[in-house]
Write a protein that holds these residues in place. Sequence first.
Motif, PDB file in Angstrom:
ATOM      1  N   ALA A  75       0.831  -1.203   0.000  1.00 24.03           N
ATOM      2  CA  ALA A  75       0.000   0.000   0.000  1.00 24.03           C
ATOM      3  C   ALA A  75       0.867   1.255   0.000  1.00 24.03           C
ATOM      4  CB  ALA A  75      -0.929  -0.007   1.215  1.00 24.03           C
ATOM      5  N   ILE A  76       1.932   1.254   0.812  1.00 23.55           N
ATOM      6  CA  ILE A  76       2.846   2.394   0.844  1.00 23.55           C
ATOM      7  C   ILE A  76       3.501   2.586  -0.518  1.00 23.55           C
ATOM      8  CG2 ILE A  76       5.031   3.228   1.809  1.00 23.55           C
ATOM      9  CD1 ILE A  76       4.218   1.902   4.454  1.00 23.55           C
ATOM     10  N   THR A  77       3.897   1.495  -1.138  1.00 23.18           N
ATOM     11  CA  THR A  77       4.520   1.570  -2.469  1.00 23.18           C
ATOM     12  C   THR A  77       3.558   2.164  -3.487  1.00 23.18           C
ATOM     13  OG1 THR A  77       5.968  -0.323  -2.024  1.00 23.18           O
ATOM     14  CG2 THR A  77       5.547   0.212  -4.329  1.00 23.18           C
ATOM     15  N   GLY A  78       2.318   1.698  -3.473  1.00 30.15           N
ATOM     16  CA  GLY A  78       1.330   2.202  -4.421  1.00 30.15           C
ATOM     17  C   GLY A  78       1.058   3.685  -4.243  1.00 30.15           C
ATOM     18  N   VAL A  79       0.898   4.103  -2.989  1.00 29.51           N
ATOM     19  CA  VAL A  79       0.626   5.516  -2.706  1.00 29.51           C
ATOM     20  C   VAL A  79       1.820   6.376  -3.104  1.00 29.51           C
ATOM     21  CG1 VAL A  79       0.242   7.190  -0.861  1.00 29.51           C
ATOM     22  CG2 VAL A  79      -1.041   5.053  -0.883  1.00 29.51           C
ATOM     23  N   ALA A  80       3.024   5.911  -2.788  1.00 27.10           N
ATOM     24  CA  ALA A  80       4.234   6.677  -3.125  1.00 27.10           C
ATOM     25  C   ALA A  80       4.402   6.792  -4.633  1.00 27.10           C
ATOM     26  CB  ALA A  80       5.460   6.013  -2.507  1.00 27.10           C
ATOM     27  N   ALA A  81       4.161   5.695  -5.357  1.00 35.25           N
ATOM     28  CA  ALA A  81       4.330   5.697  -6.818  1.00 35.25           C
ATOM     29  C   ALA A  81       3.342   6.649  -7.475  1.00 35.25           C
ATOM     30  CB  ALA A  81       4.161   4.283  -7.362  1.00 35.25           C
ATOM     31  N   TYR A  82       2.077   6.513  -7.126  1.00 35.67           N
ATOM     32  CA  TYR A  82       1.069   7.355  -7.772  1.00 35.67           C
ATOM     33  C   TYR A  82       1.158   8.799  -7.283  1.00 35.67           C
ATOM     34  CZ  TYR A  82      -3.294   8.853  -9.862  1.00 35.67           C
ATOM     35  OH  TYR A  82      -4.227   9.522 -10.622  1.00 35.67           O
ATOM     36  N   GLY A  83       1.525   8.978  -6.026  1.00 33.81           N
ATOM     37  CA  GLY A  83       1.657  10.330  -5.488  1.00 33.81           C
ATOM     38  C   GLY A  83       2.749  11.114  -6.194  1.00 33.81           C
ATOM     39  N   LEU A  84       3.914  10.485  -6.388  1.00 32.68           N
ATOM     40  CA  LEU A  84       5.000  11.164  -7.080  1.00 32.68           C
ATOM     41  C   LEU A  84       4.637  11.433  -8.537  1.00 32.68           C
ATOM     42  CD1 LEU A  84       7.835  12.298  -7.155  1.00 32.68           C
ATOM     43  CD2 LEU A  84       8.709   9.983  -7.579  1.00 32.68           C
ATOM     44  N   PHE A  85       4.015  10.438  -9.174  1.00 35.06           N
ATOM     45  CA  PHE A  85       3.600  10.625 -10.570  1.00 35.06           C
ATOM     46  C   PHE A  85       2.625  11.797 -10.699  1.00 35.06           C
ATOM     47  CE2 PHE A  85       0.310   9.767 -13.783  1.00 35.06           C
ATOM     48  CZ  PHE A  85       1.083   9.806 -14.938  1.00 35.06           C
TER      49      PHE A  85
ATOM     50  N   VAL B 113      10.782   2.238  -3.116  1.00 35.07           N
ATOM     51  CA  VAL B 113      10.418   1.404  -4.259  1.00 35.07           C
ATOM     52  C   VAL B 113       9.264   2.056  -5.020  1.00 35.07           C
ATOM     53  CG1 VAL B 113       9.436  -0.819  -4.970  1.00 35.07           C
ATOM     54  CG2 VAL B 113      11.234  -0.750  -3.244  1.00 35.07           C
ATOM     55  N   GLY B 114       8.319   2.627  -4.285  1.00 31.97           N
ATOM     56  CA  GLY B 114       7.199   3.312  -4.926  1.00 31.97           C
ATOM     57  C   GLY B 114       7.668   4.482  -5.770  1.00 31.97           C
ATOM     58  N   PHE B 115       8.600   5.269  -5.233  1.00 28.64           N
ATOM     59  CA  PHE B 115       9.129   6.394  -6.003  1.00 28.64           C
ATOM     60  C   PHE B 115       9.802   5.911  -7.284  1.00 28.64           C
ATOM     61  CE2 PHE B 115       9.690   8.732  -1.723  1.00 28.64           C
ATOM     62  CZ  PHE B 115       8.392   9.208  -1.790  1.00 28.64           C
TER      63      PHE B 115
END
Length: 260
Positions: free
Chosen positions: A43-53, A123-125
Amino acid sequence: MADKWNSGTRSVPLSRGRADVAIDQGLRSYMLRVYNLMAIGLAITGVAAYGLFSMATTSDPSLAVASIHGVGLTQLGVTVFTSPLRWVLMFAPLALVMFLSFRVDRMSTQTAQTTFWAYAALVGFSLSTIFLVYTQESIVQVFFVTAASFGALSLFGYTTKRDLSAMGSFLIMGLFGLIIASLVNIFLASSALSFAISAIGVLLFAGLTAWDTQRIKELYWEGDDTLVAGRKAIMGALTLYLDFINLFMFLLRFLGTSRN
């Protein structure tokens, strides 16, 4: 004497039964903790990935500084996706996961858990770039395909009576071969080799998911103190997290819809 002998013989299986139940309940709690930690990490990875995008891109052409694959980039996007900072985002997770793996035995449970959360965010970033390459709809679809596949494979690893250790040794050797092939293909840029790597990657991480689940299950011991059990759960969650992420990325190469 007969009465005493009978009562004694009945107490042995009863005691063993209670012990088995206690171990089974402890194992279920331990595995549930592993899966919960892994899920939070994802969940943290998903939020970080989409948040940065989201912060690095814009749908307003007047605000776009540059574009990649038809996606407008803000100044942050240019810095993150086109400057040398992208290499930092790429290799920072590797450095942190190695730190966690080698130092976990000296960490408190809270510190190890916080390090895992930080790793998941990094990893999300680094994975935020997939939104530049694939459509959001296909990313979501592949995620659910991965989740269903992972769940079935992990359940198999948890419930099977078959010893998967021999398969695990083969998979580890295959993983090293996959890494070498991936590095070679950076220079060759062969589409055929890339397809083969993706296909082998899916099979490898499918097998690793089952094997790692069985291995994590076997590492459980009811005599572990709170600190040791906590460390084991975190490292088990990290292992399954990595299996999930890699399985997702290889499946995305097959099933993802490119923006172009």
